[in-house]
Design a protein around this motif. Structure first.
Motif, PDB file in Angstrom:
ATOM      1  N   PRO A   1       0.784  -1.235   0.000  1.00  0.00           N
ATOM      2  CA  PRO A   1       0.000   0.000   0.000  1.00  0.00           C
ATOM      3  C   PRO A   1       0.814   1.282   0.000  1.00  0.00           C
ATOM      4  O   PRO A   1       0.246   2.361  -0.018  1.00  0.00           O
ATOM      5  N   ASN A   2       2.137   1.166   0.012  1.00  0.00           N
ATOM      6  CA  ASN A   2       2.946   2.388   0.120  1.00  0.00           C
ATOM      7  C   ASN A   2       4.124   2.345  -0.830  1.00  0.00           C
ATOM      8  O   ASN A   2       5.218   2.765  -0.502  1.00  0.00           O
ATOM      9  N   ILE A   3       3.889   1.881  -2.014  1.00  0.00           N
ATOM     10  CA  ILE A   3       5.016   1.625  -2.920  1.00  0.00           C
ATOM     11  C   ILE A   3       5.541   2.914  -3.565  1.00  0.00           C
ATOM     12  O   ILE A   3       6.694   2.993  -3.935  1.00  0.00           O
ATOM     13  N   ARG A   4       4.690   3.918  -3.670  1.00  0.00           N
ATOM     14  CA  ARG A   4       5.112   5.193  -4.262  1.00  0.00           C
ATOM     15  C   ARG A   4       4.435   6.357  -3.535  1.00  0.00           C
ATOM     16  O   ARG A   4       3.444   6.170  -2.831  1.00  0.00           O
ATOM     17  N   THR A   5       4.958   7.552  -3.769  1.00  0.00           N
ATOM     18  CA  THR A   5       4.377   8.752  -3.168  1.00  0.00           C
ATOM     19  C   THR A   5       4.146   9.813  -4.223  1.00  0.00           C
ATOM     20  O   THR A   5       5.077  10.171  -4.955  1.00  0.00           O
ATOM     21  N   MET A   6       2.919  10.291  -4.326  1.00  0.00           N
ATOM     22  CA  MET A   6       2.659  11.462  -5.162  1.00  0.00           C
ATOM     23  C   MET A   6       3.051  12.684  -4.336  1.00  0.00           C
ATOM     24  O   MET A   6       2.442  12.953  -3.304  1.00  0.00           O
ATOM     25  N   ASN A   7       4.067  13.380  -4.803  1.00  0.00           N
ATOM     26  CA  ASN A   7       4.598  14.539  -4.083  1.00  0.00           C
ATOM     27  C   ASN A   7       3.883  15.774  -4.635  1.00  0.00           C
ATOM     28  O   ASN A   7       4.387  16.472  -5.508  1.00  0.00           O
ATOM     29  N   PHE A   8       2.684  16.048  -4.140  1.00  0.00           N
ATOM     30  CA  PHE A   8       1.835  17.104  -4.712  1.00  0.00           C
ATOM     31  C   PHE A   8       2.527  18.475  -4.785  1.00  0.00           C
ATOM     32  O   PHE A   8       2.488  19.127  -5.833  1.00  0.00           O
ATOM     33  N   PRO A   9       3.146  18.956  -3.708  1.00  0.00           N
ATOM     34  CA  PRO A   9       3.763  20.284  -3.808  1.00  0.00           C
ATOM     35  C   PRO A   9       4.870  20.346  -4.869  1.00  0.00           C
ATOM     36  O   PRO A   9       5.052  21.376  -5.521  1.00  0.00           O
ATOM     37  N   LEU A  10       5.566  19.226  -5.051  1.00  0.00           N
ATOM     38  CA  LEU A  10       6.615  19.217  -6.074  1.00  0.00           C
ATOM     39  C   LEU A  10       6.000  19.334  -7.468  1.00  0.00           C
ATOM     40  O   LEU A  10       6.547  20.010  -8.351  1.00  0.00           O
TER      41      LEU A  10
ATOM     42  N   MET B   1       2.734 -15.755  -2.147  1.00  0.00           N
ATOM     43  CA  MET B   1       1.699 -14.724  -2.025  1.00  0.00           C
ATOM     44  C   MET B   1       1.826 -13.590  -3.038  1.00  0.00           C
ATOM     45  O   MET B   1       0.821 -13.065  -3.503  1.00  0.00           O
ATOM     46  N   HIS B   2       3.037 -13.213  -3.384  1.00  0.00           N
ATOM     47  CA  HIS B   2       3.213 -12.129  -4.349  1.00  0.00           C
ATOM     48  C   HIS B   2       3.206 -12.629  -5.787  1.00  0.00           C
ATOM     49  O   HIS B   2       3.416 -11.871  -6.721  1.00  0.00           O
ATOM     50  N   HIS B   3       3.046 -13.930  -5.962  1.00  0.00           N
ATOM     51  CA  HIS B   3       3.105 -14.517  -7.305  1.00  0.00           C
ATOM     52  C   HIS B   3       1.872 -15.364  -7.564  1.00  0.00           C
ATOM     53  O   HIS B   3       1.972 -16.510  -7.983  1.00  0.00           O
ATOM     54  N   GLY B   4       0.741 -14.795  -7.279  1.00  0.00           N
ATOM     55  CA  GLY B   4      -0.505 -15.480  -7.606  1.00  0.00           C
ATOM     56  C   GLY B   4      -1.157 -16.197  -6.438  1.00  0.00           C
ATOM     57  O   GLY B   4      -2.280 -16.673  -6.560  1.00  0.00           O
ATOM     58  N   GLY B   5      -0.453 -16.286  -5.310  1.00  0.00           N
ATOM     59  CA  GLY B   5      -1.028 -16.983  -4.159  1.00  0.00           C
ATOM     60  C   GLY B   5      -2.087 -16.162  -3.452  1.00  0.00           C
ATOM     61  O   GLY B   5      -3.109 -16.664  -3.020  1.00  0.00           O
ATOM     62  N   ALA B   6      -1.821 -14.864  -3.350  1.00  0.00           N
ATOM     63  CA  ALA B   6      -2.783 -13.986  -2.691  1.00  0.00           C
ATOM     64  C   ALA B   6      -3.865 -13.580  -3.673  1.00  0.00           C
ATOM     65  O   ALA B   6      -3.642 -13.532  -4.883  1.00  0.00           O
ATOM     66  N   LYS B   7      -5.032 -13.288  -3.132  1.00  0.00           N
ATOM     67  CA  LYS B   7      -6.156 -12.889  -3.976  1.00  0.00           C
ATOM     68  C   LYS B   7      -5.920 -11.488  -4.535  1.00  0.00           C
ATOM     69  O   LYS B   7      -6.364 -11.158  -5.632  1.00  0.00           O
ATOM     70  N   TYR B   8      -5.246 -10.648  -3.752  1.00  0.00           N
ATOM     71  CA  TYR B   8      -5.016  -9.260  -4.183  1.00  0.00           C
ATOM     72  C   TYR B   8      -3.536  -8.934  -4.120  1.00  0.00           C
ATOM     73  O   TYR B   8      -2.873  -9.227  -3.122  1.00  0.00           O
ATOM     74  N   PHE B   9      -3.053  -8.321  -5.173  1.00  0.00           N
ATOM     75  CA  PHE B   9      -1.666  -7.852  -5.171  1.00  0.00           C
ATOM     76  C   PHE B   9      -1.663  -6.452  -5.785  1.00  0.00           C
ATOM     77  O   PHE B   9      -1.157  -6.222  -6.869  1.00  0.00           O
ATOM     78  N   ASN B  10      -2.306  -5.555  -5.064  1.00  0.00           N
ATOM     79  CA  ASN B  10      -2.465  -4.195  -5.562  1.00  0.00           C
ATOM     80  C   ASN B  10      -1.404  -3.268  -4.981  1.00  0.00           C
ATOM     81  O   ASN B  10      -0.862  -3.526  -3.906  1.00  0.00           O
ATOM     82  N   PHE B  11      -1.147  -2.185  -5.701  1.00  0.00           N
ATOM     83  CA  PHE B  11      -0.144  -1.218  -5.252  1.00  0.00           C
ATOM     84  C   PHE B  11      -0.835   0.076  -4.814  1.00  0.00           C
ATOM     85  O   PHE B  11      -1.695   0.590  -5.534  1.00  0.00           O
ATOM     86  N   GLY B  12      -0.410   0.599  -3.670  1.00  0.00           N
ATOM     87  CA  GLY B  12      -0.982   1.853  -3.190  1.00  0.00           C
ATOM     88  C   GLY B  12       0.011   2.983  -3.297  1.00  0.00           C
ATOM     89  O   GLY B  12       1.218   2.784  -3.195  1.00  0.00           O
ATOM     90  N   CYS B  13      -0.518   4.162  -3.512  1.00  0.00           N
ATOM     91  CA  CYS B  13       0.332   5.344  -3.645  1.00  0.00           C
ATOM     92  C   CYS B  13      -0.094   6.388  -2.611  1.00  0.00           C
ATOM     93  O   CYS B  13      -1.268   6.759  -2.528  1.00  0.00           O
ATOM     94  N   HIS B  14       0.860   6.847  -1.827  1.00  0.00           N
ATOM     95  CA  HIS B  14       0.587   7.955  -0.911  1.00  0.00           C
ATOM     96  C   HIS B  14       0.256   9.217  -1.703  1.00  0.00           C
ATOM     97  O   HIS B  14       0.704   9.364  -2.840  1.00  0.00           O
ATOM     98  N   GLY B  15      -0.435  10.128  -1.065  1.00  0.00           N
ATOM     99  CA  GLY B  15      -0.610  11.470  -1.632  1.00  0.00           C
ATOM    100  C   GLY B  15      -0.130  12.451  -0.585  1.00  0.00           C
ATOM    101  O   GLY B  15      -0.852  12.748   0.356  1.00  0.00           O
ATOM    102  N   ALA B  16       1.104  12.913  -0.723  1.00  0.00           N
ATOM    103  CA  ALA B  16       1.701  13.735   0.340  1.00  0.00           C
ATOM    104  C   ALA B  16       1.580  15.223   0.034  1.00  0.00           C
ATOM    105  O   ALA B  16       1.700  15.643  -1.116  1.00  0.00           O
ATOM    106  N   GLY B  17       1.325  16.007   1.061  1.00  0.00           N
ATOM    107  CA  GLY B  17       1.395  17.468   0.946  1.00  0.00           C
ATOM    108  C   GLY B  17       0.253  18.097   0.172  1.00  0.00           C
ATOM    109  O   GLY B  17       0.421  19.182  -0.397  1.00  0.00           O
TER     110      GLY B  17
END
Lengths: 278, 635
Positions: free
Chosen positions: B314-323, B384-400
């Protein structure tokens, strides 16, 4: 003129209140923790924290008899943004529009409380606001009770609730610590009691001044005579002196600010009066 | 509080127990002198972070026992033929044997020191747990094995739901409530023993989150005897772990909010509130099955994930809004003829950034042990990361987000509407980091700011979040899952902020952002009612990666029952307004300042940092400073 609007006041009336602090007060309580509310006009205040000593504020100040007075330029050029006006001229319509923005969320759970200073010190402004809010938001007045009987009577028809301070029963001591007699205050209280309006009585407990056994006893006698069975107690706030520095004033409360505050639960219960300490 | 609980607390506070740890990474988990559960880290260095933010399916394994789990693996093995699957099955089996061996070694240690543990380990983990105590021991075993392997931020999930059968079974057997409560408190204390060596950004950031309450599909609010006991234990113990999250909704009874607010008063920085009315529809929109969405938990800080079946990151990337705003301004302010032109440039920055995130290659994650406890890994014999888990979604923070919206509002007003600042002047001031431009900076600071329930700026924030979420949500992550936009910042309120030059809200280069989804630091808002309205305008179901509105209230607000009841009402208002998540902290700035000067007087001062609470003294200075700078709403 208001000097502050505080949302989410939890100790100023039923439910969640937005408190509007009106500038100006006829009393000079020595323990006042809102000294910026005493004077009627606009003042410039300086926050003591974060000053880097650049002296920009002094550079742009005007020289007066009482030393340098900050100007608008002082405010603009403070790199820390530490200077601000205290007191804003506003129209009742404009203020009420702002207050009404919260009407929908406060509708069921709170309302607006006019405080100060002393709200009756700006009687016309106060009444106009109360008129505009009537039926739209629950309104309360937090007062020291010091105003003429007619004004007070009129207020009773305009607001939904009153928070009424009764500080010191002995008139000489009342004059000594607040600068005025309590005669009008007690008379107005009788009016309030007879009006049927919802209200709460509050006593600021000032060590050695209003928290004395004799004052509490006299107060309880008065409450008993007038059918008051619940009182809110406001123990002296040791941070009260903090704001004087921002106004470049000295704090001289004339009592021992470090002394323990006495709540006298036994006297209140003797008179069958319930209390809440705020 | 029983004598055992007192003794465990004393042991924890003395920290003497830490001396028993070894510097050998291969050292076995150990027992501390006063013990009920065992399975402590044993190793003294903080482990390297690998897989994390996961909540396991504890219930299945602790109920069935490892022998049954092994049978399930063997049964799956019989159905598959692919060599890599069979090899994976063997790895799982040997991991389970290793856990059983660790347990057996532990049992030996416990023989003299902790007879109750000795007895329990004669049954679990081979067989399933029957009592609440055995279930707690089983969880500790699983957790220590995974943490020592570098699986971090292991959430405890819906503890009150999956542990309730054990709790109830004990009650039915005649175990007293007092005995059960002692076990629960002892378990909570045990969760605090090794948190100093768990991986995380700072000490305390260990992901031991617990989720209580929540609605089921029929609309029942699930808050049981154990939920209440967890709240009461937390109230009594005053410890940073476990961190309590309360799932609430518009039909949550008033007394739950009051109970939550009493906990807030403790100053531990929790509970954090999650609004089922928003989070569940948000997760469904992201493609989660209804049944799973109703079962959501907070992974570690605020990330909404599905326990037991998901392997989301759930925290793989960050949208750096002020940047994004700063880039658009420096590249295009001169040529942007209108505010809308400028906004279009910001949009492009955000969209390009989303595309870059989507097309990037991410490190491959792999963990056999954790997979034993996740979804269909056993049945499919897939990691789990290779088809074992039902969900393997990526989340992005929205900072600032607040800083970004404030900056744009200031440009709109000063440059495009009032004309009080020229483009050249603004660019020069930003370039100079406002040195010599104090009056201009104050002018920018006086512009509308988010948190005042002012649409002038709130609409800009809504627009930015809309662009962000529309360009990210439900897009494929190229690894079998999708992307999810959120409003969290985690440590990015420092790290992303450090990369961002001066912004037109008056913020200096590198200066920090507010935590997650909150008004910019140093902004004096109209007050807390305006803030909650400003931050509930956007359709929060579109930012279901999570990230709370964070509010600090002065501890004097909560000084008596009146203040508690009204603060509870405030939380209810927030939920009714459609906020997704709220982090309400009770704080006293004077205490924090004094603690910086005299740390020796405040060994137990706890603060909420972002999605977790920690001991103030153990935080690095920038994190201490950030908390002190937040607006503290008083009376």
């Amino acid at each position: 003129m208001c000097f502050s609007i505080e949302e989410f006041s939890v100790y100023d009336g039923p439910g969640i209140r937005t408190s509007v602090f009106l500038k100006g007060c006829p009393l000079r309580c020595t323990w006042c923790h809102n000294p910026e509310g005493q004077v009627y006009g606009r003042q410039i205040v300086r926050s003591p924290n974060g000053c880097i000593g650049c002296n920009n504020c002094i550079k742009y100040a005007e020289q007066t008899e009482n030393g340098p007075a900050f100007t608008e330029k002082s405010i603009e050029n403070c790199p820390g943004g530490l200077l601000r006006y205290c007191g804003e001229e506003c129209e009742p319509g404009e203020l009420c529009e702002k207050l009404l923005k919260n009407a929908s969320i406060l509708g069921k759970v709170g309302g607006v409380t006019f405080s100060g200073g002393e709200p009756f010190a700006q009687r016309d402004f106060l009444f106009e606001c109360l008129g505009k809010l009537k039926g739209k938001m629950h309104t309360a007045i937090q007062t020291c009770g010091y105003t003429d009987a007619d004004t007070f009577r009129q207020a009773l028809t305009l607001c939904d609730f009153m928070l009424f301070d009764i500080k010191i029963m002995d008139d000489d001591l009342h004059r000594k610590y607040t600068g005025v007699s309590n005669e009008r205050i007690l008379e107005n209280f009788i009016q309030l009691k007879n009006s049927g309006l919802d209200f709460v009585v509050r006593i600021p407990l000032i060590p050695g001044v209003s928290d004395t056994e004799s004052n509490i006893r006299q107060s309880c006698e008065f409450f008993k005579e007038n059918g008051v069975d619940y009182v809110e107690l406001l123990p002296y706030n040791k941070m009260a002196g903090g704001k004087y520095k921002m106004l470049s004033r000295s704090y001289d409360p004339k009592f021992d600010t470090e002394a323990q505050v006495h709540l006298h639960p036994e006297i209140f219960s003797e008179y069958g009066i319930k209390t809440a300490v705020l | 509080m029983t004598n055992l609980v007192k003794a465990m607390l004393e042991q924890l506070k003395s920290k003497e127990y830490r001396k028993l740890r070894s510097s050998d990474p291969e050292a076995q988990p150990i027992l501390y002198p006063v013990e009920l559960f065992g399975f402590n880290m044993g190793y003294s260095e903080r482990t390297e972070y690998q897989v994390g933010n996961v909540t396991l399916d504890y219930a299945t394994v602790i109920t069935e026992g490892f022998e049954a789990t092994k049978s399930r693996i063997l049964a799956a093995k019989a159905k598959h033929t692919a060599p890599e699957k069979l090899a994976f099955a063997d790895k799982m089996l040997s991991e389970i044997d290793r856990m059983i061996a660790i347990s057996d070694a532990h049992r030996k240690l416990a023989e003299d020191k902790c007879p109750r543990l000795f007895e329990a380990l004669g049954k679990i983990p081979r067989k399933g747990a029957e009592s609440f105590y055995e279930a707690c021991v089983f969880i500790k075993l699983i957790n220590v094995v995974l943490r020592r392997r570098g699986v971090q931020h292991l959430g405890l999930g819906r503890f009150d739901q999956y542990m309730m059968p054990f709790w109830q079974a004990d009650l039915d057997r005649g175990v007293t409530k007092e005995e059960l409560f002692e076990t629960l408190e002892a378990f909570f204390i045990a969760l605090n023993y090794d948190s100093d060596v768990y991986g995380g950004m700072q000490q305390g950031d260990n992901g031991q989150s617990m989720v209580l309450g929540g609605f089921d599909e029929a609309g029942n609010y699930l808050f049981n005897d154990l939920s209440k006991s967890c709240m009461e234990a937390s109230l009594e113990l005053n410890l940073i772990d476990p961190k309590i999250n309360l799932r609430v909704g518009k039909n949550t009874p008033d007394e739950i909010y009051v109970l939550g607010t009493e906990l807030t008063k403790k100053g531990l920085g929790f509970p954090q509130y999650c609004n089922d009315d928003v989070v569940i529809p948000g997760l469904i929109k992201l493609g989660y099955d209804k049944e799973d969405a109703y079962n959501y938990v907070v992974a570690a800080c605020w990330e909404f994930i599905i326990p037991g079946v998901g392997a989301d990151i759930p925290n793989i990337r960050t949208m750096n809004f002020p940047l994004m705003v700063a880039n658009a301004v420096s590249e295009g302010l001169v040529t942007a003829d209108s505010f809308d032109d400028l906004l279009a440039l910001v949009d492009k920055q955000v969209i390009d950034c989303c595309e870059e995130f989507i097309n990037r290659k991410y490190p491959d994650l792999y963990d056999v042990t954790a997979s034993i406890f996740i979804g269909n890994c056993i049945e499919r014999l897939q990691e789990m990361h290779h088809g074992g888990a039902k969900y393997f979604n990526f989340g992005c923070h929205g900072a600032g987000i607040a800083n970004a919206a404030d900056a744009l509002a200031a440009i709109k007003k000063c440059v495009y509407e009032d004309g009080t600042v020229s483009k050249e002047e603004l660019l020069a001031a930003l370039e100079a980091d406002f040195e010599g431009f104090e009056a201009l900076r104050n002018k920018l600071k006086a512009c509308p700011k988010m948190g005042n329930n002012d649409n002038y700026v709130d609409d800009i924030a809504t627009h930015l979040m809309d662009v962000f979420s529309r360009n990210l949500n439900n897009r494929s992550n190229l690894q079998g899952g999708i992307w999810r936009a959120g409003t969290g910042s985690a440590m990015e309120y420092l790290l992303s902020a450090a990369k961002c030059p001066a912004t037109a809200d008056g913020r200096k280069a590198g200066d920090v952002y507010s935590s997650s989804f909150s008004p910019s630091l140093d902004v004096k808002t109209e007050g807390i009612l305006s803030v909650i309205q400003s931050f509930t305008k956007f359709d929060m179901t579109n930012i279901a990666n999570g990230g709370p509105l964070t509010l600090e209230i002065h501890d004097t607000v909560l000084r008596n029952e009146i203040g508690i009841a009204k603060t509870a009402k405030l939380v209810q208002l927030f939920v009714e307004l459609g906020g997704h998540q709220l982090q309400l902290n009770s704080i006293n700035r004077d205490v924090l300042l004094d603690a910086q000067k005299h740390p020796e007087n405040y060994p137990n001062l706890i603060v909420r940092v972002w999605g977790w609470s920690g001991y103030f003294n153990e935080l690095d200075l920038p994190y201490q400073e950030h908390i002190i700078r937040r607006t503290h709403y008083s009376l």
